[in-house]
Design an enzyme around this catalytic site. Structure first.
Site, PDB file in Angstrom:
ATOM      1  N   LYS A   1      85.357  -6.108  23.136  1.00  0.00           N
ATOM      2  CA  LYS A   1      85.202  -6.413  21.608  1.00  0.00           C
ATOM      3  C   LYS A   1      86.033  -7.266  20.765  1.00  0.00           C
ATOM      4  O   LYS A   1      87.206  -7.149  20.665  1.00  0.00           O
ATOM      5  CB  LYS A   1      84.693  -4.715  21.260  1.00  0.00           C
ATOM      6  CG  LYS A   1      84.396  -4.922  20.265  1.00  0.00           C
ATOM      7  CD  LYS A   1      82.622  -4.648  21.050  1.00  0.00           C
ATOM      8  CE  LYS A   1      81.200  -3.924  19.898  1.00  0.00           C
ATOM      9  NZ  LYS A   1      80.175  -3.984  20.747  1.00  0.00           N
TER      10      LYS A   1
ATOM     11  N   THR B   1      81.832  -1.753  25.825  1.00  0.00           N
ATOM     12  CA  THR B   1      82.333  -3.059  24.691  1.00  0.00           C
ATOM     13  C   THR B   1      82.340  -1.953  23.544  1.00  0.00           C
ATOM     14  O   THR B   1      82.984  -2.377  22.759  1.00  0.00           O
ATOM     15  CB  THR B   1      82.418  -3.923  24.111  1.00  0.00           C
ATOM     16  OG1 THR B   1      80.551  -4.373  23.996  1.00  0.00           O
ATOM     17  CG2 THR B   1      82.276  -5.269  25.098  1.00  0.00           C
TER      18      THR B   1
ATOM     19  N   ARG C   1     105.704 -38.844  -2.055  1.00  0.00           N
ATOM     20  CA  ARG C   1     104.056 -38.323  -1.820  1.00  0.00           C
ATOM     21  C   ARG C   1     104.274 -37.047  -2.128  1.00  0.00           C
ATOM     22  O   ARG C   1     105.129 -35.924  -2.374  1.00  0.00           O
ATOM     23  CB  ARG C   1     103.384 -39.383  -0.463  1.00  0.00           C
ATOM     24  CG  ARG C   1     104.406 -38.031   1.128  1.00  0.00           C
ATOM     25  CD  ARG C   1     103.397 -39.088   1.877  1.00  0.00           C
ATOM     26  NE  ARG C   1     104.012 -38.074   3.112  1.00  0.00           N
ATOM     27  CZ  ARG C   1     103.990 -37.913   4.461  1.00  0.00           C
ATOM     28  NH1 ARG C   1     102.671 -38.823   4.757  1.00  0.00           N
ATOM     29  NH2 ARG C   1     103.998 -37.057   5.373  1.00  0.00           N
TER      30      ARG C   1
ATOM     31  N   GLN D   1     107.112 -34.504   9.967  1.00  0.00           N
ATOM     32  CA  GLN D   1     107.085 -34.098  12.921  1.00  0.00           C
ATOM     33  C   GLN D   1     108.779 -33.448  11.864  1.00  0.00           C
ATOM     34  O   GLN D   1     109.000 -32.192  12.530  1.00  0.00           O
ATOM     35  CB  GLN D   1     107.261 -34.772  13.481  1.00  0.00           C
ATOM     36  CG  GLN D   1     106.099 -36.110  13.782  1.00  0.00           C
ATOM     37  CD  GLN D   1     105.433 -36.772  12.362  1.00  0.00           C
ATOM     38  OE1 GLN D   1     105.553 -36.473  11.322  1.00  0.00           O
ATOM     39  NE2 GLN D   1     104.378 -37.248  13.638  1.00  0.00           N
TER      40      GLN D   1
ATOM     41  N   HIS E   1      94.834 -34.167   2.278  1.00  0.00           N
ATOM     42  CA  HIS E   1      95.499 -35.467   1.425  1.00  0.00           C
ATOM     43  C   HIS E   1      94.825 -35.588   0.273  1.00  0.00           C
ATOM     44  O   HIS E   1      93.976 -35.241  -0.139  1.00  0.00           O
ATOM     45  CB  HIS E   1      94.798 -36.727   2.369  1.00  0.00           C
ATOM     46  CG  HIS E   1      95.253 -36.825   4.517  1.00  0.00           C
ATOM     47  ND1 HIS E   1      96.065 -37.438   3.912  1.00  0.00           N
ATOM     48  CD2 HIS E   1      95.193 -36.932   4.737  1.00  0.00           C
ATOM     49  CE1 HIS E   1      96.845 -37.470   5.640  1.00  0.00           C
ATOM     50  NE2 HIS E   1      95.299 -37.518   5.373  1.00  0.00           N
TER      51      HIS E   1
END
Length: 314
Positions: free
Chosen positions: A14, A59, A184, A248, A276
């Site tokens: 479920k 279920t 940025r 990264q 962005h």
């Protein structure tokens, strides 16, 4: 070569069981809201291959067991512990079921402060991110030798900082149009998961499937609250403080800090999609809004977006 297929995998249960629970301690109330998924594996092949429903736990029954334990489990306020209890109950109750897989999403509720004090029974939603946990209860070595495999984390934690991020010295070729930038906006919706070492548990009450930790030391899944708190703190602090050379590099620092601080965590995974923000070109009206030190008006772009992900192992 046979032209017939064979059943190599079977799991059912479920999904999207919505649970809200109030725990009352006099006038002081605690609340939790969960989205629960509970799936079963075991000797259920004939329900697929021979239409034999005699091996099927409905279920709807799995849903009802989830609500039963939401009412009776002493672990309901702790998603890792509740998932372990629910999975263990299912494996213990049904002899032909050997594994249970329980996923819990915890929604955010925080106490409202009144006169600088937390209110005993009033709450607000202080974010849309989810605390998540996925538990596999493995009973293949016997119902009295259950092992919990636990992965927890965060889903959809939206963050942004307006400086302290750069992206330079990447590969440039005939397909490159992106301009290098030393300052940025850095924004992402963080998905984090961390996996614990397999964790032995014991059934202390055969009727309720009540469980306890064989080793309830700090930093194990049984202590999921403190690990979740630290993982969130590390993630936010590294994001804020790191002078990011790239998504990264920041991701790797986050994962390393969690691995270093949590000895029971075996691996950490992050997925960081870029959110962005593109500066608006206002040269047509004589205003500079493109250079990093003068860009102040941006257009949020939902797609396409970069997606940075990695898994760091101990």
């Amino acid at each position: 070569m046979s032209n017939e297929g064979y059943l190599s995998y079977a799991r059912y249960g479920k999904d999207k069981v919505r649970v809200f629970r109030i725990v009352r301690e006099g006038k002081w109330h605690h609340v939790v809201e969960y989205n629960v998924c509970a799936l079963l594996e075991g000797a259920i092949e004939t329900s697929y291959t021979q239409a034999d429903n005699s091996v099927v736990v409905a279920t709807d029954s799995i849903k009802n067991i989830t609500y039963y334990l939401a009412k009776t489990s002493p672990h309901i306020l702790h998603p890792e512990r509740f998932a372990i209890h629910l999975g263990s109950f299912l494996v213990k109750k049904y002899p032909h079921i050997h594994k249970a897989f329980v996923s819990v999403e915890k929604l955010r509720w925080k106490r409202i402060e009144v006169d600088e004090k937390e209110h005993p029974h009033a709450f607000f939603r202080d974010g849309e991110d989810l605390r998540v946990t996925s538990v596999e209860i493995d009973g293949t070595q016997g119902k009295d030798k259950l092992v919990a495999k636990v992965t927890s984390g965060i889903k959809g934690l939206l963050v942004l900082k307006s400086t302290g991020s750069a992206f330079e010295n990447f590969i440039r070729d005939e397909f490159t149009t992106l301009v290098e930038v030393n300052d940025r906006i850095f924004s992402t919706s963080i998905d984090l998961s961390y996996t614990f070492s397999p964790f032995p548990i014991s059934i202390t009450d055969g009727n309720s499937g009540e469980v306890s930790a064989v080793d309830d030391g700090k930093g194990t899944p049984w202590d999921g609250e403190s690990v979740a708190e630290l993982a969130r703190k590390v993630t936010l602090e590294v994001f804020a403080k790191d002078e990011s050379a790239s998504v990264q590099a920041t991701l790797y620092k986050m994962a390393q800090d969690i691995i270093s601080a949590q000895p029971h965590v075996t691996d950490v995974q992050y997925a960081l999609p870029n959110k962005h923000y593109v500066p608006v070109d206002m040269k047509y009206i004589g205003l500079e809004n493109l250079k990093p030190d003068s860009a102040e008006v941006f257009v949020p772009l939902a797609a396409p977006s970069g997606l940075i992900s990695a898994r760091v192992l101990r």
